[in-house]
Design a protein around this motif. Structure first.
Motif, PDB file in Angstrom:
ATOM      1  N   VAL A   1       5.353   6.745  26.662  1.00  0.00           N
ATOM      2  CA  VAL A   1       5.067   5.408  26.242  1.00  0.00           C
ATOM      3  C   VAL A   1       3.835   5.928  25.116  1.00  0.00           C
ATOM      4  CG1 VAL A   1       3.202   3.318  26.490  1.00  0.00           C
ATOM      5  CG2 VAL A   1       4.832   4.333  28.630  1.00  0.00           C
ATOM      6  N   PHE A   2       3.427   6.933  25.051  1.00  0.00           N
ATOM      7  CA  PHE A   2       2.283   7.597  23.910  1.00  0.00           C
ATOM      8  C   PHE A   2       2.189   9.066  23.965  1.00  0.00           C
ATOM      9  CE2 PHE A   2      -0.653   7.151  27.011  1.00  0.00           C
ATOM     10  CZ  PHE A   2      -0.731   5.754  27.586  1.00  0.00           C
ATOM     11  N   ASN A   3       1.700   9.578  23.059  1.00  0.00           N
ATOM     12  CA  ASN A   3       1.516  11.072  22.886  1.00  0.00           C
ATOM     13  C   ASN A   3       0.096  11.020  23.318  1.00  0.00           C
ATOM     14  OD1 ASN A   3       4.010  11.813  21.887  1.00  0.00           O
ATOM     15  ND2 ASN A   3       3.546  11.027  19.816  1.00  0.00           N
ATOM     16  N   VAL A   4      -0.392  11.850  23.887  1.00  0.00           N
ATOM     17  CA  VAL A   4      -1.812  11.968  24.359  1.00  0.00           C
ATOM     18  C   VAL A   4      -2.367  13.489  23.933  1.00  0.00           C
ATOM     19  CG1 VAL A   4      -3.623  12.236  26.228  1.00  0.00           C
ATOM     20  CG2 VAL A   4      -1.691  10.682  26.339  1.00  0.00           C
ATOM     21  N   ARG A   5      -3.255  13.578  23.087  1.00  0.00           N
ATOM     22  CA  ARG A   5      -3.881  14.782  22.564  1.00  0.00           C
ATOM     23  C   ARG A   5      -5.473  14.676  23.022  1.00  0.00           C
ATOM     24  NH1 ARG A   5      -3.769  17.472  16.833  1.00  0.00           N
ATOM     25  NH2 ARG A   5      -4.766  19.338  17.523  1.00  0.00           N
ATOM     26  N   LEU A   6      -6.014  15.942  23.778  1.00  0.00           N
ATOM     27  CA  LEU A   6      -7.265  16.039  24.074  1.00  0.00           C
ATOM     28  C   LEU A   6      -7.738  16.951  22.754  1.00  0.00           C
ATOM     29  CD1 LEU A   6      -9.383  15.774  26.167  1.00  0.00           C
ATOM     30  CD2 LEU A   6      -8.840  17.732  27.364  1.00  0.00           C
ATOM     31  N   LEU A   7      -8.936  16.293  22.265  1.00  0.00           N
ATOM     32  CA  LEU A   7      -9.335  17.278  21.130  1.00  0.00           C
ATOM     33  C   LEU A   7     -10.972  17.396  21.404  1.00  0.00           C
ATOM     34  CD1 LEU A   7      -8.691  17.970  18.154  1.00  0.00           C
ATOM     35  CD2 LEU A   7      -9.478  15.561  17.345  1.00  0.00           C
ATOM     36  N   ASP A   8     -11.189  18.887  21.112  1.00  0.00           N
ATOM     37  CA  ASP A   8     -12.602  19.415  21.522  1.00  0.00           C
ATOM     38  C   ASP A   8     -13.411  19.027  20.163  1.00  0.00           C
ATOM     39  OD1 ASP A   8     -15.033  20.818  21.818  1.00  0.00           O
ATOM     40  OD2 ASP A   8     -13.826  22.196  22.949  1.00  0.00           O
ATOM     41  N   SER A   9     -14.644  18.618  20.223  1.00  0.00           N
ATOM     42  CA  SER A   9     -15.382  18.298  19.255  1.00  0.00           C
ATOM     43  C   SER A   9     -16.210  19.343  18.648  1.00  0.00           C
ATOM     44  CB  SER A   9     -16.575  17.037  19.732  1.00  0.00           C
ATOM     45  OG  SER A   9     -17.293  17.736  20.540  1.00  0.00           O
ATOM     46  N   ASP A  10     -15.870  20.474  19.116  1.00  0.00           N
ATOM     47  CA  ASP A  10     -16.203  21.408  18.462  1.00  0.00           C
ATOM     48  C   ASP A  10     -15.440  22.221  17.294  1.00  0.00           C
ATOM     49  OD1 ASP A  10     -18.755  21.905  19.668  1.00  0.00           O
ATOM     50  OD2 ASP A  10     -18.047  23.182  21.116  1.00  0.00           O
TER      51      ASP A  10
ATOM     52  N   PRO B   1       8.333   6.474  16.084  1.00  0.00           N
ATOM     53  CA  PRO B   1       7.518   7.408  16.954  1.00  0.00           C
ATOM     54  C   PRO B   1       6.497   6.612  17.856  1.00  0.00           C
ATOM     55  CG  PRO B   1       7.152   7.100  14.633  1.00  0.00           C
ATOM     56  CD  PRO B   1       8.187   6.068  14.856  1.00  0.00           C
ATOM     57  N   LEU B   2       6.289   7.370  18.869  1.00  0.00           N
ATOM     58  CA  LEU B   2       5.217   6.990  19.954  1.00  0.00           C
ATOM     59  C   LEU B   2       3.822   7.064  19.300  1.00  0.00           C
ATOM     60  CD1 LEU B   2       6.337   8.780  23.147  1.00  0.00           C
ATOM     61  CD2 LEU B   2       7.137   6.444  22.478  1.00  0.00           C
ATOM     62  N   PRO B   3       3.115   5.798  19.662  1.00  0.00           N
ATOM     63  CA  PRO B   3       1.749   5.844  19.219  1.00  0.00           C
ATOM     64  C   PRO B   3       0.793   7.063  19.835  1.00  0.00           C
ATOM     65  CG  PRO B   3       2.043   4.264  20.744  1.00  0.00           C
ATOM     66  CD  PRO B   3       3.265   4.908  20.544  1.00  0.00           C
TER      67      PRO B   3
ATOM     68  N   SER C   1      10.773  13.298  23.573  1.00  0.00           N
ATOM     69  CA  SER C   1       9.738  12.337  24.292  1.00  0.00           C
ATOM     70  C   SER C   1       8.667  11.804  23.357  1.00  0.00           C
ATOM     71  CB  SER C   1       8.968  13.409  25.177  1.00  0.00           C
ATOM     72  OG  SER C   1       8.214  14.346  24.933  1.00  0.00           O
ATOM     73  N   GLN C   2       8.791  12.231  21.903  1.00  0.00           N
ATOM     74  CA  GLN C   2       7.947  11.813  20.905  1.00  0.00           C
ATOM     75  C   GLN C   2       8.229  10.378  20.446  1.00  0.00           C
ATOM     76  OE1 GLN C   2       7.032  15.011  18.390  1.00  0.00           O
ATOM     77  NE2 GLN C   2       5.756  16.066  19.996  1.00  0.00           N
ATOM     78  N   TYR C   3       9.406   9.937  20.717  1.00  0.00           N
ATOM     79  CA  TYR C   3       9.829   8.993  20.042  1.00  0.00           C
ATOM     80  C   TYR C   3      10.461   7.946  20.959  1.00  0.00           C
ATOM     81  CZ  TYR C   3       9.607  11.509  15.860  1.00  0.00           C
ATOM     82  OH  TYR C   3       9.252  12.340  14.838  1.00  0.00           O
TER      83      TYR C   3
ATOM     84  N   SER D   1      -5.177  13.703  31.445  1.00  0.00           N
ATOM     85  CA  SER D   1      -4.351  14.251  32.557  1.00  0.00           C
ATOM     86  C   SER D   1      -3.510  13.096  33.150  1.00  0.00           C
ATOM     87  CB  SER D   1      -4.943  14.981  33.621  1.00  0.00           C
ATOM     88  OG  SER D   1      -3.948  15.159  34.584  1.00  0.00           O
ATOM     89  N   THR D   2      -4.161  11.870  33.222  1.00  0.00           N
ATOM     90  CA  THR D   2      -3.535  10.637  33.871  1.00  0.00           C
ATOM     91  C   THR D   2      -2.606  10.030  32.814  1.00  0.00           C
ATOM     92  OG1 THR D   2      -5.501  10.225  35.276  1.00  0.00           O
ATOM     93  CG2 THR D   2      -4.153   8.301  34.663  1.00  0.00           C
ATOM     94  N   LEU D   3      -3.092   9.967  31.508  1.00  0.00           N
ATOM     95  CA  LEU D   3      -2.528   9.293  30.509  1.00  0.00           C
ATOM     96  C   LEU D   3      -1.152  10.045  30.182  1.00  0.00           C
ATOM     97  CD1 LEU D   3      -5.136   7.949  28.014  1.00  0.00           C
ATOM     98  CD2 LEU D   3      -3.718   6.755  29.637  1.00  0.00           C
ATOM     99  N   ARG D   4      -1.236  11.499  30.408  1.00  0.00           N
ATOM    100  CA  ARG D   4       0.030  12.282  30.101  1.00  0.00           C
ATOM    101  C   ARG D   4       1.350  12.104  30.988  1.00  0.00           C
ATOM    102  NH1 ARG D   4      -3.967  17.146  28.691  1.00  0.00           N
ATOM    103  NH2 ARG D   4      -3.952  17.071  26.574  1.00  0.00           N
ATOM    104  N   GLU D   5       0.992  11.485  32.242  1.00  0.00           N
ATOM    105  CA  GLU D   5       1.979  10.892  32.794  1.00  0.00           C
ATOM    106  C   GLU D   5       2.809   9.763  32.293  1.00  0.00           C
ATOM    107  OE1 GLU D   5       0.640   9.759  36.730  1.00  0.00           O
ATOM    108  OE2 GLU D   5      -0.655  11.600  36.832  1.00  0.00           O
ATOM    109  N   TYR D   6       2.333   9.195  31.149  1.00  0.00           N
ATOM    110  CA  TYR D   6       3.053   8.186  30.468  1.00  0.00           C
ATOM    111  C   TYR D   6       3.345   8.638  28.949  1.00  0.00           C
ATOM    112  CZ  TYR D   6       0.797   5.384  34.011  1.00  0.00           C
ATOM    113  OH  TYR D   6       0.646   4.702  35.482  1.00  0.00           O
ATOM    114  N   GLN D   7       4.189  10.086  28.919  1.00  0.00           N
ATOM    115  CA  GLN D   7       4.790  10.437  27.860  1.00  0.00           C
ATOM    116  C   GLN D   7       5.575   9.964  27.188  1.00  0.00           C
ATOM    117  OE1 GLN D   7       5.618  14.479  28.724  1.00  0.00           O
ATOM    118  NE2 GLN D   7       7.377  14.016  30.037  1.00  0.00           N
TER     119      GLN D   7
END
Length: 136
Positions: free
Chosen positions: A44-53, A17-19, A5-7, A36-42
């Motif tokens: 189309v692109f890779n989604v990563r939630l990144l904590d600023s801490d 590779p997916l953006p 799913s990453q390509y 959560s919404t964007l992950r439904e489009y896996q």
């Protein structure tokens, strides 16, 4: 997410590779909902939630080479820790999307780099961006 799913298959021969879309957050419900919404489009692109801490926050952003970085304008912790100019330094080719629910708007920031060795080069760039006729 599976490796497949990453390509994305292009023209039945080329695998590209997916953006990557990085969503920066610190206890932001909006950011988590967008992720959560964007992950439904896996596909189309890779989604990563990144904590600023995270201690290695800048290194992660640089190593991911994201196409898009999304941040919540209402998440003051993220906005203080990562000004747009800093994000563009870490990921110069990324588009920064700043979501602002208070005004129902998004702002998109990007950067470009140009070689300039003389004042005339700078004047030429300014002219091209502003359509202003200036002569030296």
């Amino acid at each position: 997410m599976s490796k497949n799913s990453q390509y994305r298959l292009i023209n039945m021969e080329t695998i590209k590779p997916l953006p990557t879309v990085l969503i920066l957050a610190h206890h932001s419900l909006l950011s988590r909902g967008v992720a959560s919404t964007l992950r439904e489009y896996q596909n189309v692109f890779n989604v990563r939630l990144l904590d600023s801490d995270l201690i290695n926050f800048p290194e992660i952003i640089q190593s991911e080479s994201p196409s898009i970085i999304i941040l919540d304008a209402g998440d003051s912790d993220v906005c203080k820790k990562t000004p747009v100019t800093q994000l563009l330094e870490w990921a110069p080719s990324a588009k920064i999307i700043r979501l602002d629910l208070s005004s129902d708007r998004i702002r998109i920031f990007s950067s470009a780099e140009f070689q300039v060795s003389h004042a005339a080069d700078l004047v030429g760039l300014i002219q091209s961006f502003s359509n202003v006729g200036v002569t030296l």
